[in-house]
Design an enzyme around this catalytic site. Structure first.
Site, short mmCIF file in Angstrom:
data_model
loop_
_atom_site.label_atom_id
_atom_site.label_comp_id
_atom_site.label_asym_id
_atom_site.label_seq_id
_atom_site.Cartn_x
_atom_site.Cartn_y
_atom_site.Cartn_z
N ILE A 113 0.84 -1.21 0.00
CA ILE A 113 0.00 0.00 0.00
C ILE A 113 0.87 1.25 0.00
O ILE A 113 0.35 2.37 -0.10
CB ILE A 113 -0.96 0.01 1.20
CG1 ILE A 113 -0.17 -0.06 2.52
CG2 ILE A 113 -1.95 -1.13 1.11
CD1 ILE A 113 -1.04 0.11 3.76
N VAL A 120 9.08 -0.93 2.00
CA VAL A 120 7.77 -1.21 1.42
C VAL A 120 6.79 -1.32 2.57
O VAL A 120 7.10 -1.89 3.62
CB VAL A 120 7.78 -2.53 0.61
CG1 VAL A 120 6.38 -2.87 0.12
CG2 VAL A 120 8.73 -2.43 -0.57
N VAL A 121 5.61 -0.75 2.40
CA VAL A 121 4.60 -0.77 3.47
C VAL A 121 3.42 -1.63 3.05
O VAL A 121 2.89 -1.47 1.95
CB VAL A 121 4.12 0.66 3.80
CG1 VAL A 121 3.11 0.62 4.95
CG2 VAL A 121 5.30 1.54 4.17
N LYS A 138 6.01 -1.71 7.92
CA LYS A 138 7.06 -1.12 7.08
C LYS A 138 8.23 -2.10 7.00
O LYS A 138 8.97 -2.28 7.96
CB LYS A 138 7.51 0.22 7.66
CG LYS A 138 8.53 0.97 6.82
CD LYS A 138 8.81 2.33 7.44
CE LYS A 138 9.75 3.17 6.60
NZ LYS A 138 9.97 4.51 7.19
N ASP A 234 11.43 16.21 7.25
CA ASP A 234 10.83 15.76 5.99
C ASP A 234 9.31 15.96 6.02
O ASP A 234 8.54 15.09 5.61
CB ASP A 234 11.17 14.28 5.73
CG ASP A 234 10.94 13.87 4.27
OD1 ASP A 234 10.75 14.78 3.42
OD2 ASP A 234 10.93 12.66 3.98
#
Length: 412
Positions: A113, A120-121, A138, A234
């Site tokens: 997703i 990558v989550v 995560k 960020d």
């Protein structure tokens, strides 16, 4: 359909915000206006490696003081509640349990997703008796061949060590750091089903009260971070997530830094280029030490501009390469206070009361930029109502509500 995740970029990414409108385009005598790429601005991080050393993440987490934390019920989103904090609290000790990721937090979806440069989550479903709990998992990348184990461990643990200590309604909760069945290290986080702010801005149609509510919640979250000695570095719409209760939460602490420890009075300056280019403060491009707190303030100012205009004011805050920013910086330095107090870039922002504040947040000289305390104290901010803090809210977060309903059904 885009999904709300913590610490990942939604995929597939929609087109990036365009730079500012026609009234601020460069003249023919100036350098050409930079055309944005069709993708979201990528985050950039400057890390200095350390000497190679035999180092194992599991050994690090298993020895010495444990990375303990208390995980509130706010960390486990469910169909009944995705942000409610209860009195009952359970411990989550990173690396201590031998239980697998699946045993502790359920089965992860194969389809991601969210995706980032280093992770990558995926969404995990955990059935607890009659209740389904959802987590954002995560999964960090594997160690690169040219990367020492110590460097790899440092990158993985730095984010967790910071994020797992943060507990606030406007902060994404970090639950655990565990290994999956393939021995990949995974950070377990609160799932935010309402999507991210980027998706909401691109969808459009946000009311003025909704925009202001989002803005104040970002400020509340950053105020908490700075009170803990942490700067995010960020801040951008892709890293701001909604639950279905109206909370806007700050996530992804991969670029964050601790600028002051609890027992210290001195603020440590930061180095390195971090963040996504359109949101990076001008002093970061100079290659000199900078105050990371003021970098956050600059980025929040850019986010408000995006909320209002659905576009970016410039591609990068570098006068030598971006004519839009160059014009803004020149206006800010104009000896005529009528021009410098409200440059053309922000003189169309609404309400009118916000312009003086955004001007001080987007002050090119960090020595004269507002701190988070200055921003919170501004009369306009003091007058903003946050929806989940009032009995009769003037708005709902339409995009977040719709996305939450899609994930959680009518019980959201």
């Amino acid at each position: 359909m885009s999904a709300g995740v913590a610490g990942g970029k939604l995929v597939p990414p929609p087109a990036a915000f365009a730079p500012a409108g026609r009234e601020r385009r460069a003249s023919k005598s100036e350098a050409p206006v930079i055309t944005p790429s069709p993708k979201k601005p990528a985050s950039v991080h400057s890390d200095k490696g350390e000497s190679s050393h035999k180092f194992n993440l599991k050994d690090l987490l298993a020895s010495g003081p444990k990375l303990n934390r208390k995980s509130s019920q706010r960390s486990t989103s469910s169909k009944k509640s995705d942000s409610d904090a209860g009195d009952g609290r359970g411990k989550s000790v990173a690396g201590e349990s031998t239980a697998s990721l699946t045993q502790k937090y359920g089965v992860c979806q194969k389809i991601a997703i969210g995706k980032g440069a280093t992770s990558v989550v995926r969404l995990a479903h955990k059935w607890d008796r009659t209740e389904e709990k959802l987590y954002a998992i995560k999964e960090f990348r594997k160690r690169r061949k040219n990367e020492s184990e110590k460097e790899y461990v440092k990158k993985l643990t730095a984010e967790f060590c910071i994020s797992s200590t943060l507990h606030h309604p406007n902060i994404v909760e970090t639950v655990d750091l565990v290994q999956d069945e393939a021995q990949h290290w995974c950070e377990v986080m609160e799932f935010c089903p309402g999507g991210d702010l980027y998706a909401a801005i691109k969808k459009g149609g946000m009311s003025p009260s909704e925009v202001e509510c989002c803005f104040k919640q970002i400020l509340n979250g950053v105020s908490y971070l700075h009170s803990q000695g942490v700067a995010h570095r960020d801040i951008k719409p892709e890293n701001l997530f909604f639950d279905t209760k109206g909370h806007l939460k700050i996530g992804d602490y991969g670029a964050s830094t601790v600028y002051r420890l609890p027992w210290e009075a001195t603020v440590h300056m930061s180095t390195g280029l971090c963040g996504s280019e359109p949101y990076i403060a001008p002093e970061q491009f100079l290659g000199k030490p900078y105050d990371a707190r003021l970098v956050d303030i600059w980025a929040i100012g850019i986010v408000y501009y995006c909320l209002h205009f659905q576009e970016l004011p410039w591609r990068a805050a570098q006068p030598s390469s971006d004519p839009l920013y160059s014009s803004y910086a020149q206006a800010c330095a104009n000896p005529n206070p009528t021009v410098s107090s409200c440059p053309p870039t922000i003189n169309n922002l609404n309400p009118r009361a916000c312009r003086s504040l955004i001007r001080k947040m987007l002050e090119p000289d960090p020595r004269h930029r507002y701190t988070i305390e200055d921003v919170i104290a501004h009369p306009w901010i003091q007058g903003i109502d946050v929806c989940h803090e009032t009995t009769n809210a003037k708005h709902v977060h339409v995009s977040a509500r719709a996305m939450g309903m899609a994930y959680l059904g009518n019980g959201a």
